[in-house]
Design an enzyme around this catalytic site. Sequence first.
Site, PDB file in Angstrom:
ATOM      1  N   ASP A 291       0.832  -1.206   0.000  1.00 16.81           N
ATOM      2  CA  ASP A 291       0.000   0.000   0.000  1.00 16.81           C
ATOM      3  C   ASP A 291       0.868   1.257   0.000  1.00 16.81           C
ATOM      4  O   ASP A 291       1.973   1.261   0.554  1.00 16.81           O
ATOM      5  CB  ASP A 291      -0.908  -0.008   1.235  1.00 16.81           C
ATOM      6  CG  ASP A 291      -2.047   0.984   1.122  1.00 16.81           C
ATOM      7  OD1 ASP A 291      -2.363   1.407  -0.006  1.00 16.81           O
ATOM      8  OD2 ASP A 291      -2.618   1.345   2.167  1.00 16.81           O
TER       9      ASP A 291
ATOM     10  N   ASN B 129     -10.332  -2.801  -7.030  1.00 19.19           N
ATOM     11  CA  ASN B 129      -9.565  -1.863  -7.867  1.00 19.19           C
ATOM     12  C   ASN B 129     -10.181  -1.654  -9.240  1.00 19.19           C
ATOM     13  O   ASN B 129      -9.867  -0.671  -9.922  1.00 19.19           O
ATOM     14  CB  ASN B 129      -8.120  -2.330  -8.023  1.00 19.19           C
ATOM     15  CG  ASN B 129      -7.293  -2.166  -6.768  1.00 19.19           C
ATOM     16  OD1 ASN B 129      -6.284  -2.840  -6.575  1.00 19.19           O
ATOM     17  ND2 ASN B 129      -7.707  -1.266  -5.875  1.00 19.19           N
TER      18      ASN B 129
END
Length: 253
Positions: free
Chosen positions: A30, A82
């Site tokens: 991340d 996503n």
Amino acid sequence: MSLALEQATLIQENLPQGNSLPRHIAIIMDGNRRWQRKHEQFCQKRAISGHRQGADSIPQIVDTALHLGVEALTLFAFSTENFSRSKSEVAELFSLFNSQLRSKLSFLHDREIRLRCIGDLSKLPQELQNNIEQASSATAHYSRMELIFAINYGSKDELVRAFKELHQDLASKKISVNDISEELISSYLDTSGLPDPDLLIRTGGEMRVSNFLLWQIAYTELYVTDVLWPDFTANDLLEAIKTYQQRSRRGGK
């Protein structure tokens, strides 16, 4: 000896002696987009400059894990959620995945690393599916370490797909209700054949697991660092492993 290997050797020498290493490390990579915003004056004006920088961090981490003797390294590259990003960003990410698969195949061969990809790969562009299949097949005979990329992966989606397949096998009498166990369910998951992660690292400082390996991390040690993924180095991996070695794992007992 390469710089990465020298660093890995130094890391190994500085690990606490006599303490076990994690067999399987999973990482939620991340912070790519935050890294890009932080460095936007130096980045190309493209949606995924941070992801490109993050991709450059991967070989060092793979080399370090390999040298330390880690058996499996799982990297969360693209979640089912996503797909909700802009079409242009998603297309650029898939283009990046394709180029990385092609350019890093020799890296895997040189180190005898087996590549595996998990997730619902059927929803990926056909070119990417083909490249994944080719790279996975070309490295299937290697056993020094397994490198797993989670692409279009979500743990809830994984469980739904697993239970559908299990139901089909029940209906066809391939298995019976009495056969159902934790081990059987695990065999239907994308990670079948892998040990559960011993250590889950999340970069970027967020305190959540983001629908990643929910079944598999029941007794996994969690480690969160504020370091953004593109800045994550072998030394940061060492710090995570040292912290892991200082903990007492009880497996819920």
